[in-house]
Design a protein around this motif. Sequence first.
Motif, PDB file in Angstrom:
ATOM      1  N   ALA A  11      -6.093  -1.624  17.439  1.00 33.55           N
ATOM      2  CA  ALA A  11      -5.657  -0.851  18.606  1.00 33.55           C
ATOM      3  C   ALA A  11      -6.401  -1.265  19.875  1.00 33.55           C
ATOM      4  O   ALA A  11      -7.612  -1.488  19.855  1.00 33.55           O
ATOM      5  N   LYS A  15      -3.126  -6.862  22.685  1.00 31.04           N
ATOM      6  CA  LYS A  15      -1.918  -7.478  22.120  1.00 31.04           C
ATOM      7  C   LYS A  15      -0.720  -7.371  23.059  1.00 31.04           C
ATOM      8  O   LYS A  15      -0.033  -8.350  23.335  1.00 31.04           O
ATOM      9  N   THR A  33       6.251  -3.682  18.542  1.00 31.94           N
ATOM     10  CA  THR A  33       6.672  -3.004  17.306  1.00 31.94           C
ATOM     11  C   THR A  33       5.931  -1.684  17.099  1.00 31.94           C
ATOM     12  O   THR A  33       6.410  -0.812  16.380  1.00 31.94           O
ATOM     13  N   ARG A  38       5.436   4.587  16.784  1.00 32.03           N
ATOM     14  CA  ARG A  38       5.112   5.730  17.657  1.00 32.03           C
ATOM     15  C   ARG A  38       6.325   6.653  17.795  1.00 32.03           C
ATOM     16  O   ARG A  38       6.197   7.882  17.724  1.00 32.03           O
ATOM     17  N   SER A  77       0.352   6.080  12.918  1.00 32.55           N
ATOM     18  CA  SER A  77      -0.373   5.393  11.854  1.00 32.55           C
ATOM     19  C   SER A  77      -0.218   6.118  10.520  1.00 32.55           C
ATOM     20  O   SER A  77      -0.275   5.495   9.451  1.00 32.55           O
ATOM     21  N   ALA A  80       3.246   5.065   9.325  1.00 30.33           N
ATOM     22  CA  ALA A  80       3.241   3.623   9.072  1.00 30.33           C
ATOM     23  C   ALA A  80       2.718   3.282   7.680  1.00 30.33           C
ATOM     24  O   ALA A  80       2.912   2.165   7.204  1.00 30.33           O
ATOM     25  N   ARG A  86       8.431   1.759   6.584  1.00 29.54           N
ATOM     26  CA  ARG A  86       8.337   0.350   6.964  1.00 29.54           C
ATOM     27  C   ARG A  86       9.623  -0.382   6.595  1.00 29.54           C
ATOM     28  O   ARG A  86      10.115  -1.216   7.358  1.00 29.54           O
ATOM     29  N   ARG A 108       0.973  -5.113  13.724  1.00 28.60           N
ATOM     30  CA  ARG A 108      -0.101  -5.214  12.736  1.00 28.60           C
ATOM     31  C   ARG A 108       0.234  -6.197  11.611  1.00 28.60           C
ATOM     32  O   ARG A 108      -0.663  -6.750  10.986  1.00 28.60           O
ATOM     33  N   ASP A 109       1.556  -6.370  11.332  1.00 21.09           N
ATOM     34  CA  ASP A 109       1.988  -7.143  10.165  1.00 21.09           C
ATOM     35  C   ASP A 109       3.006  -8.207  10.549  1.00 21.09           C
ATOM     36  O   ASP A 109       3.788  -8.650   9.719  1.00 21.09           O
ATOM     37  N   ARG A 135      -8.969   1.700  26.391  1.00 27.43           N
ATOM     38  CA  ARG A 135      -7.964   2.713  26.102  1.00 27.43           C
ATOM     39  C   ARG A 135      -8.300   4.027  26.822  1.00 27.43           C
ATOM     40  O   ARG A 135      -7.412   4.724  27.309  1.00 27.43           O
ATOM     41  N   ARG A 158      -7.907   5.235  13.094  1.00 28.71           N
ATOM     42  CA  ARG A 158      -6.594   4.602  12.994  1.00 28.71           C
ATOM     43  C   ARG A 158      -6.715   3.180  12.414  1.00 28.71           C
ATOM     44  O   ARG A 158      -5.958   2.797  11.528  1.00 28.71           O
ATOM     45  N   ASP A 162      -5.029   1.778   9.033  1.00 33.74           N
ATOM     46  CA  ASP A 162      -4.104   0.639   9.113  1.00 33.74           C
ATOM     47  C   ASP A 162      -4.557  -0.524   8.229  1.00 33.74           C
ATOM     48  O   ASP A 162      -3.729  -1.249   7.664  1.00 33.74           O
ATOM     49  N   ARG A 165      -4.355   0.616   4.044  1.00 29.40           N
ATOM     50  CA  ARG A 165      -3.119   1.026   3.358  1.00 29.40           C
ATOM     51  C   ARG A 165      -2.594  -0.121   2.479  1.00 29.40           C
ATOM     52  O   ARG A 165      -2.875  -1.307   2.734  1.00 29.40           O
TER      53      ARG A 165
HETATM   54  O1  CDP Z   1      -1.233   0.042  21.195  1.00 30.86           O
HETATM   55  P1  CDP Z   1      -2.024   0.296  19.939  1.00 30.86           P
HETATM   56  O2  CDP Z   1      -2.568  -0.973  19.389  1.00 30.86           O
HETATM   57  O3  CDP Z   1      -3.037   1.368  20.098  1.00 30.86           O
HETATM   58  O4  CDP Z   1      -1.026   0.894  18.839  1.00 30.86           O
HETATM   59  P2  CDP Z   1       0.469   0.462  18.532  1.00 30.86           P
HETATM   60  O5  CDP Z   1       0.592  -1.015  18.467  1.00 30.86           O
HETATM   61  O6  CDP Z   1       1.368   1.186  19.458  1.00 30.86           O
HETATM   62  O7  CDP Z   1       0.680   1.007  17.035  1.00 30.86           O
HETATM   63  C1  CDP Z   1       0.583   2.375  16.698  1.00 30.86           C
HETATM   64  C2  CDP Z   1       0.450   2.455  15.187  1.00 30.86           C
HETATM   65  O8  CDP Z   1       1.661   1.981  14.590  1.00 30.86           O
HETATM   66  C3  CDP Z   1      -0.646   1.595  14.576  1.00 30.86           C
HETATM   67  O9  CDP Z   1      -1.906   2.240  14.531  1.00 30.86           O
HETATM   68  C4  CDP Z   1      -0.100   1.293  13.189  1.00 30.86           C
HETATM   69  O10 CDP Z   1      -0.397   2.337  12.274  1.00 30.86           O
HETATM   70  C5  CDP Z   1       1.403   1.289  13.385  1.00 30.86           C
HETATM   71  N1  CDP Z   1       1.953  -0.073  13.417  1.00 30.86           N
HETATM   72  C6  CDP Z   1       2.177  -0.704  12.206  1.00 30.86           C
HETATM   73  O11 CDP Z   1       1.838  -0.178  11.151  1.00 30.86           O
HETATM   74  N2  CDP Z   1       2.775  -1.929  12.172  1.00 30.86           N
HETATM   75  C7  CDP Z   1       3.135  -2.541  13.302  1.00 30.86           C
HETATM   76  N3  CDP Z   1       3.737  -3.746  13.240  1.00 30.86           N
HETATM   77  C8  CDP Z   1       2.892  -1.920  14.550  1.00 30.86           C
HETATM   78  C9  CDP Z   1       2.286  -0.679  14.575  1.00 30.86           C
END
Ligand code: CDP
Length: 206
Positions: A11, A15, A33, A38, A77, A80, A86, A108-109, A135, A158, A162, A165
Amino acid sequence: MIFTVAIDGPAAAGKGTIAKALAAHFGFAHLDTGLLYRATGRRVMDGEAPVAAAENLAADDLARTDLRTGDVGKAASEVAAVPEVRAALLQFQKAFARREGGAVLDGRDIGTVICPKAEVKLFVTASDERRAQRRHRELVQADPSLTVDQVLADLKERDARDAARDAAPMKAADDALLLDTTDLAIDAAVAQAVEAVGKALEQGRG
Ligand code: CDP
Ligand code: CDP
């Protein structure tokens, strides 16, 4: 041309900022994504069951202006970690990644599950403290009582969920380029990413 840039990382590492800049520079489409999770988490906060929330997502959900809060991040999260959530979001992301004209996806993935054959993979990181400061700067405007320590605790919780899991955990792909932005200004981080993508495009042409 089919060309995917996969950007993953914890987080508030940078990115989204890097993804947006790459998309603008190369004329690629961009998908955040995290917004899908969210928006799903937001529907669950309103009382819907997680899998139904993911299956029923519509453009209006993604356009909501209240998706960037800490509460929604936590709800995101949590949903997710549900494999069926997913699965419901998988095809849309896979199709986006391989759309004509090039695409940048951040999450994330992306490099591990959504697009393991992405032409470029970046794993963006920064120290916990730096990410919390960044943040906090974004969130404190809407909530002046918020402290950096609260944001730090939220991010750590978070990230831990993440990464731990079973379903598509956050991790760097073996072939990802690591980009640590702790001491990098945005411009410098973007310049490194632009160079990596530019090289891969050259190789593809050569
Ligand atoms: O912006 P930030 O990095 O804080 O969070 P985000 O990218 O908006 O993602 C929010 C939450 O969604 C993450 O903490 C993950 O749990 C989930 N997520 C995920 O599991 N897989 C992704 N490809 C993107 C987000
Ligand atoms: O998408 P992700 O949650 O990884 O992070 P982001 O939303 O791109 O960046 C979080 C905040 O850090 C934004 O306010 C960026 O402007 C800032 N940032 C920064 O100050 N320096 C960087 N090298 C990268 C991001």
